[in-house]
Design an enzyme around this catalytic site. Sequence first.
Site, PDB file in Angstrom:
ATOM      1  CE  LYS A 199      53.872  41.608  38.625  1.00 57.28           C
ATOM      2  NZ  LYS A 199      53.467  40.838  38.009  1.00 57.28           N
ATOM      3  CB  SER A 253      43.362  34.234  35.707  1.00 54.88           C
ATOM      4  OG  SER A 253      43.893  34.365  37.287  1.00 54.88           O
ATOM      5  CD  GLU A 255      44.776  29.646  39.633  1.00 58.20           C
ATOM      6  OE1 GLU A 255      44.908  29.623  38.283  1.00 58.20           O
ATOM      7  OE2 GLU A 255      46.242  28.852  40.060  1.00 58.20           O
ATOM      8  N   GLY A 257      42.496  36.447  41.373  1.00 57.67           N
ATOM      9  CA  GLY A 257      41.532  37.728  41.589  1.00 57.67           C
ATOM     10  C   GLY A 257      41.074  36.717  43.305  1.00 57.67           C
ATOM     11  CD  GLU A 274      36.267  45.005  36.706  1.00 62.14           C
ATOM     12  OE1 GLU A 274      35.600  44.241  35.610  1.00 62.14           O
ATOM     13  OE2 GLU A 274      36.462  46.050  37.091  1.00 62.14           O
ATOM     14  CB  CYS A 308      38.052  39.431  29.892  1.00 66.78           C
ATOM     15  SG  CYS A 308      38.115  41.184  29.559  1.00 66.78           S
ATOM     16  CD  GLU A 405      39.088  33.696  31.217  1.00 69.05           C
ATOM     17  OE1 GLU A 405      39.924  33.563  31.318  1.00 69.05           O
ATOM     18  OE2 GLU A 405      38.715  35.107  30.530  1.00 69.05           O
TER      19      GLU A 405
END
Length: 506
Positions: A199, A253, A255, A257, A274, A308, A405
């Site tokens: 996806k 992100s 959040e 994750g 990741e 990242c 971030e």
Amino acid sequence: MTLANNYEHLSAGAKSRIGKRTQIFINGEFRDPHSEKYFSIADPSNGLELGQIAQADQFDVDLAVAAARKAFEDSAWSRMRPYQREALMLRLADLIAENAQELSELETLSSGRLIRNTRAFDADLSVYTLRYMAGWSTKISGKTLDLSVPYLPDQKFFGFTKRSPLGVVAAITPWNVPLCQAVWKLAPVLATGCTVVLKPAEQTPFTTLRLAELCNEAGIPPGVVNVITGLGHEVGAALVEHPGVDKISFTGSTETGKRIAAIAAPLMKKYTLELGGKSPVVIAEDADLNIAIPGAAWAIFGNHGQNCCAGSRLYVHERHYAEVTAGVAEIARTIKIGPGLDLSSQMGPLVHHAHRDKVMSMIHQGLESGAELLCGGETINSPGAYIQPTILTDLTNNSITSQKEIFGPVLTAFSFKDDREVIQRANATSFGLGASIWTKNVDRITSFFGGVKAGTIWINNHNVLDLSLPFGGMKDSGAGHELGEEGLLAHTSLKAGVMRVFDQAE
Ligand code: NAP
């Protein structure tokens, strides 16, 4: 202005995909989404619509997972031998190489990334990734062990382990390096004999869809690779919750994750996450400034800060602080900003206008909390989602701007006095993805490597990744690893066997 006018110089392959409706890819076939809904995506360098993207729903997710499950359990794939999977992967790598120009153009169109980077990183690195992981197909092994079993001293046992493919993987990717991310997820799936539903991010599905076509062309059996496009909170979430999915391989992100981990853990699904970062770049007292200054500049401004591992926090020894910040600002001011398709551009647009606005609001928040603007801080007067490379100073280590971030070309710079202090400050964040130190001193390298909590530590470089090295984050930056042997084995389950041995004397 028509699309054709703007993209005349593109390869025929890339041009043929612009301005169309996309489909989803299930069981080796492209099909319309069940919802019959589409959403549009735009070129971030000019705001022009690039196409209408199929919006899959739960029905499509069920179909895709069912196809992946069938391919995993009872198709030609499950009977295929490792060397045959290796051959298919090598064929797919060759096809990516043959279509590298088209793939890199498609990547640049939707993500805004520089064409030279999409060529070298997304297309070429995808080829190397598949070739590297293809070699592993025939080398996945278990162990044999002589067992002690002290409570049965009169019996002998032989122990062994075997690794098997984990099953159906749901692979969810972000927009910042889309093809490369998709291939980093696909390659260990193919090498181990798993199957996958990919996806891609909403804004950047072109190359993952093209990858699906190339999988067909390479001869990968139907159902092994499926691609569904759509909204993360709908199809992404449906994939994570799906009982037919054994593992979630997610990049995105922190959040999202954490949300995925909260759903997957009670379902006992395996996952690799990741996630985000706020990586420190430390320039020590003895650093070679000739390499450290450009190194620090490109650690943050590479890929427009949408990386990242971006070196978004710069710590410079107080002796060099003025010289280094002035040097990095000088580079920032001379960076040529322009469309990713223009070979002379050094920095392209951010991925879309909403993201540009988010980055701008983070800059304003920093300024409101007392930051000094050393350079940048403005958008560019253009229909594209451009933003100037920006450096903020005079912030505290724990200000929101220093901690969150930003995922854009925004650097916060600090000075430090001694090594112990800078290690503490480098660690004083919830993230732990990467960190670099610029020094010639071996003791300093050793204490930085040992003391800094990050998945990758770079010494006199930043963000150099290799397929053989496990890549992953500590703390809020993730769980598990991608790439290397560790990334491969994360797609296997481990079983132990114990056999009683009857020797002749018995
Ligand atoms: P994101 O919003 O978390 O989205 C990532 C992917 O997850 C997208 O495909 C998204 O779909 C999907 N998604 C969104 N909500 C979901 C949900 N509830 N359940 C399942 N999937 C969901 O992240 P992003 O803004 O695209 O990417 C930037 C982030 O990725 C940054 O934090 C960056 O540091 C991180 N990143 C990490 C690495 C690494 O290796 N550590 C590498 C690259 C990027 P939609 O696109 O439809 O929303």
